[in-house]
Each structure stands twice: as structure tokens, then as C-alpha cells.
Design a protein around this motif. Structure first.
Motif, PDB file in Angstrom:
ATOM      1  N   ASP A  83       0.818  -1.208   0.000  1.00 56.41           N
ATOM      2  CA  ASP A  83       0.000   0.000   0.000  1.00 56.41           C
ATOM      3  C   ASP A  83       0.856   1.265   0.000  1.00 56.41           C
ATOM      4  O   ASP A  83       0.477   2.270  -0.583  1.00 56.41           O
ATOM      5  N   MET A  84       2.014   1.202   0.647  1.00 58.57           N
ATOM      6  CA  MET A  84       2.900   2.361   0.675  1.00 58.57           C
ATOM      7  C   MET A  84       3.449   2.667  -0.713  1.00 58.57           C
ATOM      8  O   MET A  84       3.820   3.798  -1.005  1.00 58.57           O
ATOM      9  N   LEU A  85       3.512   1.676  -1.569  1.00 61.12           N
ATOM     10  CA  LEU A  85       4.054   1.851  -2.907  1.00 61.12           C
ATOM     11  C   LEU A  85       2.999   2.269  -3.926  1.00 61.12           C
ATOM     12  O   LEU A  85       3.326   2.621  -5.049  1.00 61.12           O
ATOM     13  N   THR A  86       1.748   2.236  -3.531  1.00 61.05           N
ATOM     14  CA  THR A  86       0.665   2.556  -4.458  1.00 61.05           C
ATOM     15  C   THR A  86       0.482   4.071  -4.544  1.00 61.05           C
ATOM     16  O   THR A  86       0.366   4.753  -3.533  1.00 61.05           O
ATOM     17  N   THR A  87       0.486   4.564  -5.784  1.00 63.86           N
ATOM     18  CA  THR A  87       0.237   5.980  -6.047  1.00 63.86           C
ATOM     19  C   THR A  87      -0.859   6.075  -7.102  1.00 63.86           C
ATOM     20  O   THR A  87      -1.390   5.065  -7.547  1.00 63.86           O
ATOM     21  N   ASP A  88      -1.150   7.306  -7.539  1.00 62.27           N
ATOM     22  CA  ASP A  88      -2.149   7.483  -8.590  1.00 62.27           C
ATOM     23  C   ASP A  88      -1.694   6.846  -9.896  1.00 62.27           C
ATOM     24  O   ASP A  88      -2.493   6.357 -10.672  1.00 62.27           O
ATOM     25  N   GLU A  89      -0.374   6.859 -10.137  1.00 58.00           N
ATOM     26  CA  GLU A  89       0.160   6.342 -11.395  1.00 58.00           C
ATOM     27  C   GLU A  89       0.607   4.887 -11.319  1.00 58.00           C
ATOM     28  O   GLU A  89       0.822   4.243 -12.333  1.00 58.00           O
ATOM     29  N   PHE A  90       0.805   4.346 -10.110  1.00 59.47           N
ATOM     30  CA  PHE A  90       1.410   3.020  -9.966  1.00 59.47           C
ATOM     31  C   PHE A  90       0.691   2.222  -8.901  1.00 59.47           C
ATOM     32  O   PHE A  90       0.427   2.725  -7.816  1.00 59.47           O
ATOM     33  N   ASN A  91       0.390   0.974  -9.206  1.00 51.28           N
ATOM     34  CA  ASN A  91      -0.221   0.069  -8.248  1.00 51.28           C
ATOM     35  C   ASN A  91       0.889  -0.768  -7.617  1.00 51.28           C
ATOM     36  O   ASN A  91       1.583  -1.508  -8.307  1.00 51.28           O
ATOM     37  N   GLY A  92       1.070  -0.644  -6.315  1.00 52.88           N
ATOM     38  CA  GLY A  92       2.138  -1.361  -5.618  1.00 52.88           C
ATOM     39  C   GLY A  92       2.065  -2.862  -5.791  1.00 52.88           C
ATOM     40  O   GLY A  92       3.081  -3.560  -5.759  1.00 52.88           O
ATOM     41  N   ALA A  93       0.873  -3.398  -5.994  1.00 54.76           N
ATOM     42  CA  ALA A  93       0.711  -4.838  -6.166  1.00 54.76           C
ATOM     43  C   ALA A  93       1.346  -5.335  -7.460  1.00 54.76           C
ATOM     44  O   ALA A  93       1.617  -6.526  -7.607  1.00 54.76           O
ATOM     45  N   ASP A  94       1.614  -4.414  -8.406  1.00 56.12           N
ATOM     46  CA  ASP A  94       2.207  -4.820  -9.678  1.00 56.12           C
ATOM     47  C   ASP A  94       3.622  -5.370  -9.524  1.00 56.12           C
ATOM     48  O   ASP A  94       4.121  -6.044 -10.410  1.00 56.12           O
ATOM     49  N   ILE A  95       4.294  -5.065  -8.406  1.00 52.80           N
ATOM     50  CA  ILE A  95       5.660  -5.552  -8.242  1.00 52.80           C
ATOM     51  C   ILE A  95       5.721  -6.946  -7.627  1.00 52.80           C
ATOM     52  O   ILE A  95       6.787  -7.539  -7.549  1.00 52.80           O
ATOM     53  N   LEU A  96       4.581  -7.448  -7.205  1.00 58.35           N
ATOM     54  CA  LEU A  96       4.556  -8.783  -6.612  1.00 58.35           C
ATOM     55  C   LEU A  96       4.774  -9.847  -7.679  1.00 58.35           C
ATOM     56  O   LEU A  96       4.409  -9.678  -8.832  1.00 58.35           O
ATOM     57  N   VAL A  97       5.362 -10.949  -7.274  1.00 59.04           N
ATOM     58  CA  VAL A  97       5.576 -12.066  -8.184  1.00 59.04           C
ATOM     59  C   VAL A  97       4.229 -12.665  -8.542  1.00 59.04           C
ATOM     60  O   VAL A  97       3.347 -12.805  -7.702  1.00 59.04           O
ATOM     61  N   ASP A  98       4.070 -13.023  -9.786  1.00 57.30           N
ATOM     62  CA  ASP A  98       2.835 -13.645 -10.256  1.00 57.30           C
ATOM     63  C   ASP A  98       2.641 -14.961  -9.508  1.00 57.30           C
ATOM     64  O   ASP A  98       3.509 -15.829  -9.540  1.00 57.30           O
ATOM     65  N   PRO A  99       1.510 -15.126  -8.819  1.00 59.97           N
ATOM     66  CA  PRO A  99       1.314 -16.361  -8.063  1.00 59.97           C
ATOM     67  C   PRO A  99       1.240 -17.594  -8.964  1.00 59.97           C
ATOM     68  O   PRO A  99       1.390 -18.710  -8.505  1.00 59.97           O
ATOM     69  N   GLY A 100       1.036 -17.396 -10.272  1.00 56.01           N
ATOM     70  CA  GLY A 100       0.987 -18.513 -11.204  1.00 56.01           C
ATOM     71  C   GLY A 100       2.364 -19.087 -11.487  1.00 56.01           C
ATOM     72  O   GLY A 100       2.490 -20.240 -11.898  1.00 56.01           O
ATOM     73  N   GLU A 101       3.401 -18.303 -11.294  1.00 54.91           N
ATOM     74  CA  GLU A 101       4.758 -18.773 -11.532  1.00 54.91           C
ATOM     75  C   GLU A 101       5.337 -19.309 -10.227  1.00 54.91           C
ATOM     76  O   GLU A 101       5.380 -18.598  -9.237  1.00 54.91           O
ATOM     77  N   SER A 102       5.791 -20.541 -10.256  1.00 53.13           N
ATOM     78  CA  SER A 102       6.362 -21.091  -9.035  1.00 53.13           C
ATOM     79  C   SER A 102       7.825 -20.656  -8.916  1.00 53.13           C
ATOM     80  O   SER A 102       8.508 -20.424  -9.917  1.00 53.13           O
ATOM     81  N   ILE A 103       8.274 -20.568  -7.716  1.00 58.79           N
ATOM     82  CA  ILE A 103       9.661 -20.184  -7.454  1.00 58.79           C
ATOM     83  C   ILE A 103      10.610 -21.213  -8.061  1.00 58.79           C
ATOM     84  O   ILE A 103      11.649 -20.867  -8.614  1.00 58.79           O
ATOM     85  N   ASP A 104      10.224 -22.498  -7.989  1.00 57.97           N
ATOM     86  CA  ASP A 104      11.057 -23.561  -8.559  1.00 57.97           C
ATOM     87  C   ASP A 104      11.307 -23.320 -10.043  1.00 57.97           C
ATOM     88  O   ASP A 104      12.438 -23.414 -10.520  1.00 57.97           O
ATOM     89  N   GLU A 105      10.229 -23.009 -10.765  1.00 61.72           N
ATOM     90  CA  GLU A 105      10.352 -22.786 -12.204  1.00 61.72           C
ATOM     91  C   GLU A 105      11.218 -21.563 -12.502  1.00 61.72           C
ATOM     92  O   GLU A 105      12.019 -21.578 -13.435  1.00 61.72           O
ATOM     93  N   LEU A 106      11.043 -20.510 -11.702  1.00 64.77           N
ATOM     94  CA  LEU A 106      11.855 -19.302 -11.900  1.00 64.77           C
ATOM     95  C   LEU A 106      13.336 -19.584 -11.669  1.00 64.77           C
ATOM     96  O   LEU A 106      14.195 -19.120 -12.429  1.00 64.77           O
ATOM     97  N   VAL A 107      13.645 -20.360 -10.630  1.00 62.84           N
ATOM     98  CA  VAL A 107      15.040 -20.680 -10.321  1.00 62.84           C
ATOM     99  C   VAL A 107      15.642 -21.553 -11.420  1.00 62.84           C
ATOM    100  O   VAL A 107      16.768 -21.309 -11.873  1.00 62.84           O
ATOM    101  N   ILE A 108      14.903 -22.545 -11.853  1.00 61.73           N
ATOM    102  CA  ILE A 108      15.396 -23.433 -12.923  1.00 61.73           C
ATOM    103  C   ILE A 108      15.636 -22.631 -14.194  1.00 61.73           C
ATOM    104  O   ILE A 108      16.672 -22.789 -14.847  1.00 61.73           O
TER     105      ILE A 108
END
Length: 171
Positions: A83-108
Motif C-alpha cells: 500500500d505504501m508503494l501505491t500511487t495514482d500512477e502506480f499500483n504497488g501490487a504490480d511488483i509482486l511475483v505472479d502467483p501462477g509462476e512457481s519459485i522452482d520454475e523461476l530458479v530453474i
């Protein structure tokens, strides 16, 4: 201080018929004149004052105090929230990792990419140049014909040979 803050505000008091709207000055007058107004509880909502039950008043300020405590604690710990990162121009949630991508797959994927980069550096200079032209610079095999002065079949065979060499290096 409160008189300045709420001088123009609307106030809503509980009556047997429901809420009744009065001015802040009227509320102050009633508090001075009628003894039962001394014990009434009001909370600020959107620049107005609303009368609430003692239980609602206690709960409202319990939540307010809890939030101030959490904010103070977060500041002390250097915590940040989305919430601290959310402004009128930017949604702070956009920086979160996509829950559809697993960490294992990203590391591999990262490991394979790093290994591919290492393997590419082991290729001969001419092989690196052809791969760079075809896969990074967007040259088609037909475009490479003009650049390298050989037939399209020769470019295609070179590409396949280099890719096979990379595949063997990667395994």
C-alpha cells in the motif's frame, strides 16, 4: 481546537427516530445545556461527527490505536507495505511475483539461462556472431545469406550444427 476543526461540520445524533443532523455549534450548545450530552460518544467520519454507542466508540478507538501501534512498529523496523508503494500512477501490487509462476520454475529458468550464457561464450567467434544475428538481432536466414555471402541452406545447416553443439554443452 476541536471547535475550529468541526465548526462547519455536520453532526449526527441518535434520536428515537434514528439519526438527526445538527450543526457542531448546536452540539456544543446542547453539551453545555443538557447534562445527558456530556456522556454521549461521537466519532469523526469523513469530516463529520456521528454519535455512536459506547461499545462502538471503544471499538473504533481500539482499532485506531492498534493501527497507530502497527504504523509505529513498522517504522521502527523499516517495514514497507504494498500500500505504501501505491500511487495514482502506480499500483504497488504490480511488483509482486505472479502467483501462477512457481519459485522452482523461476530458479530453474534462471539457472538454465546462466548456463546458456556460459556455453555461448565457449563457442567460436563466428558461431557466436551467427547465433547473435539469428536469435538476438532478429535476422532471418534469408537476411543472413546476404550478410555472410553463403546459401540459405548453408546458414540453416550452420545454425542446426551450432544449436546441437549448445545442446550437448548444456547436458
Amino acid at each position: 481546537m476541536a471547535e475550529e476543526k468541526y465548526a462547519k461540520a455536520k453532526c449526527f445524533i441518535l434520536s428515537p427516530e434514528g439519526y438527526q443532523e445538527i450543526s457542531y455549534l448546536e452540539l456544543c450548545r446542547r453539551r453545555d445545556m443538557e447534562p445527558d450530552y456530556q456522556d454521549r460518544k461521537f466519532i469523526p467520519l469523513h469530516g463529520m461527527l456521528m454519535e455512536v454507542t459506547p461499545e462502538q466508540y471503544a471499538e473504533f478507538y481500539r482499532i485506531q490505536n492498534r493501527q497507530r501501534y502497527m504504523d509505529r512498529r513498522s517504522a521502527d523496523n523499516g517495514d514497507i507495505s504494498v500500500d505504501m508503494l501505491t500511487t495514482d500512477e502506480f499500483n504497488g501490487a504490480d511488483i509482486l511475483v505472479d502467483p501462477g509462476e512457481s519459485i522452482d520454475e523461476l530458479v530453474i529458468h534462471k539457472m538454465q539461462t546462466d548456463k546458456l550464457i556460459d556455453c555461448l561464450s565457449l563457442l567460436e567467434q563466428a558461431e557466436q556472431l551467427l547465433i547473435r544475428d539469428l536469435f538476438y538481432n532478429g535476422l532471418t536466414e534469408r537476411d543472413a545469406v546476404q550478410k555472410y555471402g553463403v546459401s540459405q541452406v548453408a546458414i540453416h545447416k550452420r545454425k542446426l550444427r551450432i544449436l546441437k553443439k549448445l545442446k550437448n554443452m548444456m547436458t
